[in-house]
Scaffold this motif. Structure first.
Motif, PDB file in Angstrom:
ATOM      1  N   SER A  52       0.834  -1.206   0.000  1.00  0.00           N
ATOM      2  CA  SER A  52       0.000   0.000   0.000  1.00  0.00           C
ATOM      3  C   SER A  52       0.866   1.252   0.000  1.00  0.00           C
ATOM      4  O   SER A  52       0.587   2.225  -0.713  1.00  0.00           O
ATOM      5  CB  SER A  52      -0.931   0.004   1.215  1.00  0.00           C
ATOM      6  N   ASP A  55       2.505   1.602  -3.471  1.00  0.00           N
ATOM      7  CA  ASP A  55       1.570   2.117  -4.472  1.00  0.00           C
ATOM      8  C   ASP A  55       1.294   3.598  -4.259  1.00  0.00           C
ATOM      9  O   ASP A  55       1.118   4.354  -5.210  1.00  0.00           O
ATOM     10  CB  ASP A  55       0.250   1.326  -4.412  1.00  0.00           C
ATOM     11  N   ALA A  56       1.239   4.004  -2.979  1.00  0.00           N
ATOM     12  CA  ALA A  56       0.934   5.408  -2.683  1.00  0.00           C
ATOM     13  C   ALA A  56       2.035   6.338  -3.145  1.00  0.00           C
ATOM     14  O   ALA A  56       1.768   7.452  -3.598  1.00  0.00           O
ATOM     15  CB  ALA A  56       0.692   5.581  -1.182  1.00  0.00           C
ATOM     16  N   ARG A 179      -3.988   7.873   0.888  1.00  0.00           N
ATOM     17  CA  ARG A 179      -3.597   6.913  -0.151  1.00  0.00           C
ATOM     18  C   ARG A 179      -3.322   5.539   0.434  1.00  0.00           C
ATOM     19  O   ARG A 179      -3.768   4.519  -0.105  1.00  0.00           O
ATOM     20  CB  ARG A 179      -2.360   7.431  -0.888  1.00  0.00           C
ATOM     21  N   SER A 182      -6.631   4.070   1.682  1.00  0.00           N
ATOM     22  CA  SER A 182      -7.503   3.732   0.560  1.00  0.00           C
ATOM     23  C   SER A 182      -7.049   2.460  -0.143  1.00  0.00           C
ATOM     24  O   SER A 182      -7.873   1.587  -0.455  1.00  0.00           O
ATOM     25  CB  SER A 182      -7.530   4.900  -0.433  1.00  0.00           C
ATOM     26  N   ARG A 183      -5.743   2.315  -0.359  1.00  0.00           N
ATOM     27  CA  ARG A 183      -5.248   1.112  -1.030  1.00  0.00           C
ATOM     28  C   ARG A 183      -5.352  -0.112  -0.134  1.00  0.00           C
ATOM     29  O   ARG A 183      -5.575  -1.223  -0.612  1.00  0.00           O
ATOM     30  CB  ARG A 183      -3.809   1.344  -1.506  1.00  0.00           C
ATOM     31  N   GLN A 186      -8.954  -1.089  -0.326  1.00  0.00           N
ATOM     32  CA  GLN A 186      -9.277  -1.608  -1.650  1.00  0.00           C
ATOM     33  C   GLN A 186      -8.835  -3.055  -1.808  1.00  0.00           C
ATOM     34  O   GLN A 186      -9.469  -3.827  -2.543  1.00  0.00           O
ATOM     35  CB  GLN A 186      -8.617  -0.738  -2.727  1.00  0.00           C
ATOM     36  N   LYS A 187      -7.774  -3.447  -1.107  1.00  0.00           N
ATOM     37  CA  LYS A 187      -7.270  -4.819  -1.215  1.00  0.00           C
ATOM     38  C   LYS A 187      -7.886  -5.764  -0.192  1.00  0.00           C
ATOM     39  O   LYS A 187      -7.550  -6.952  -0.170  1.00  0.00           O
ATOM     40  CB  LYS A 187      -5.747  -4.811  -1.058  1.00  0.00           C
ATOM     41  N   GLN A 200     -13.589   4.114   2.839  1.00  0.00           N
ATOM     42  CA  GLN A 200     -12.630   5.113   2.353  1.00  0.00           C
ATOM     43  C   GLN A 200     -13.106   6.526   2.650  1.00  0.00           C
ATOM     44  O   GLN A 200     -12.318   7.384   3.083  1.00  0.00           O
ATOM     45  CB  GLN A 200     -12.415   4.928   0.852  1.00  0.00           C
TER      46      GLN A 200
END
Length: 417
Positions: A52, A55-56, A179, A182-183, A186-187, A200
């Motif tokens: 995460s 990705d952020a 971020r 949120s990720r 999302q996972k 989120q």
């Protein structure tokens, strides 16, 4: 340990004032090379263990690890050089550059604007170099001396820089936290898409509220100073932001009861399309024309909304067709059913059907009833495909599609000359 190192440097041939900064420069290069190697080794592992976070930061992980490790190593090496020497200043400048580059990559990874990134990095570099040269106190006093008095309060350049740096840092922290959270959400496999979106939104609101109170504490803002204006200000904000908060609460309610969720196909007034996202203020609906309609969340709570995919994504499409009275009725119905079954988007279950609905003035009226499971792909193209197949089959089998005809009878002229 610093004097011991100075004594060791003093044993080297040459002028100590020249040898010491050269040693510091060589040590800085060596430490940065070591940090470069650590970044190549640890950055991939960090991305795997903290996906995460990786990705952020969007491709800035290796640079952040490199400059962060270099800053840490340089901080550990700085006490080994006397504060009044040039070697200490050289290491301080390298440390300032490392911290400035670290801040630049962090803020760029968070998509911060350039006007906020460059000044903050420059301020950090100046403060670290000034501290390394023993001049941070005079710099602070100079910045604090530049200002103006507004009533009982004094506004200084140092205070403005502190406020700006704190705001940028908090904004970056909020964006990074949003971020990462949120990720992570999302996972998560235990949430459906609607629950993920709701989580989120709630997490983003919580992060903003926490950042606000942290900023108030860091800047030592006395909220009681606004007590006189709190009533009028609160009333003005209440009226001004009434619709905004109403839309915010409406969006949260829509996500909680799942009446409308991303991917649904809805009709609101003249807007028909699929829900792209549910924002803080409005719902984004993309039509078949590629236009994006932003409908306030409150409208979806107060107006009648058709949700074609609320409990079932299957939608029935009605396609009217007329044939001539002298046509073979059974053959025409069989051809209409064949055209519907051959259309690629028409479902086999529920199966399509053909109904005779009425005897019109010049034709026998039918409805072809078909089901589709992807209404976001449009309805008109399904009708067009089925009607095109019907037209071709009717032409091949001699089935006539009539058109309205009018017979006008003119009475003879009985006027006498």
């Amino acid at each position: 340990m610093g004097p011991a190192l100075s004594d060791l440097i003093g044993l080297l041939p040459g002028d100590p004032d020249i040898v010491q900064p050269l040693v510091a420069l060589a040590l800085s290069i060596l430490l940065y090379a070591f940090a470069w190697g650590l970044a190549r080794l640890w950055a991939p592992r960090l991305r795997r263990r903290l996906p995460s976070l990786g990705d952020a930061m969007a491709g800035h992980v290796r640079a952040i690890v490199r400059h962060g490790a270099a800053a840490l190593l340089l901080t550990l090496a700085l006490p080994f050089f006397p504060k009044d020497g040039l070697g200490h200043l050289v290491l301080g400048m390298t440390l300032g550059a490392a911290v400035a580059l670290l801040s630049i990559h962090i803020l760029k990874g968070l998509a911060m604007p350039r006007w906020a990134v460059v000044p903050l990095a420059l301020i950090l570099f100046i403060l670290i170099v000034s501290g390394s040269g023993g001049g941070i106190a005079p710099v602070s006093e100079m910045l604090d001396g530049i200002g103006m008095n507004l009533g009982k309060r004094r506004i200084t350049l140092l205070g403005l820089l502190s406020i700006a740096a704190t705001c940028v840092a908090l904004f970056a922290a909020v964006r990074l936290a949003n971020r990462v959270i949120s990720r992570s959400i999302q996972k998560a496999d235990s949430f459906d898409p609607t629950q993920k979106l709701l989580a989120q939104k709630l997490a983003a609101i919580t992060v903003i509220v926490v950042a606000f109170f942290i900023g108030v504490d860091l800047l030592s803002i006395d909220l009681t100073a606004f007590a006189v204006f709190s009533g009028a200000l609160g009333l003005a904000i209440g009226f001004g932001l009434q619709k905004t908060f109403g839309n915010l609460i409406a969006g949260i309610i829509l996500l909680m009861d799942r009446s409308i969720k991303p991917g649904d196909v809805i009709v609101v007034g003249d807007s028909f399309g699929w829900v792209n996202k549910i924002g803080v203020r409005a719902v984004s609906v993309i039509t078949r024309d590629g236009k994006e309609h932003l409908i306030p969340n409150e409208n979806l709570m107060t107006q009648e909304v058709e949700n074609w995919s609320y409990s079932d994504r299957n939608v029935r499409v009605r396609i009217p067709v007329g044939i001539a009275f002298d046509s073979d009725l059974k053959l025409a119905q069989r051809l209409m059913l064949q055209a519907a079954q051959e259309s690629p988007r028409v479902l086999r279950n529920p199966k399509p059907n053909v109904w005779l609905t009425a005897f019109g003035e010049s034709r026998v009226e039918h409805d072809i009833l078909v089901w589709i499971s992807d209404p976001e792909g449009g309805v008109g193209n399904v009708k067009s495909d089925v009607l095109g197949r019907v037209w071709q089959l009717f032409r091949d089998h001699g089935i006539a599609i009539p058109y309205p005809q009018r017979v006008i009878h003119q009475a003879p002229d009985r006027q006498q000359s």
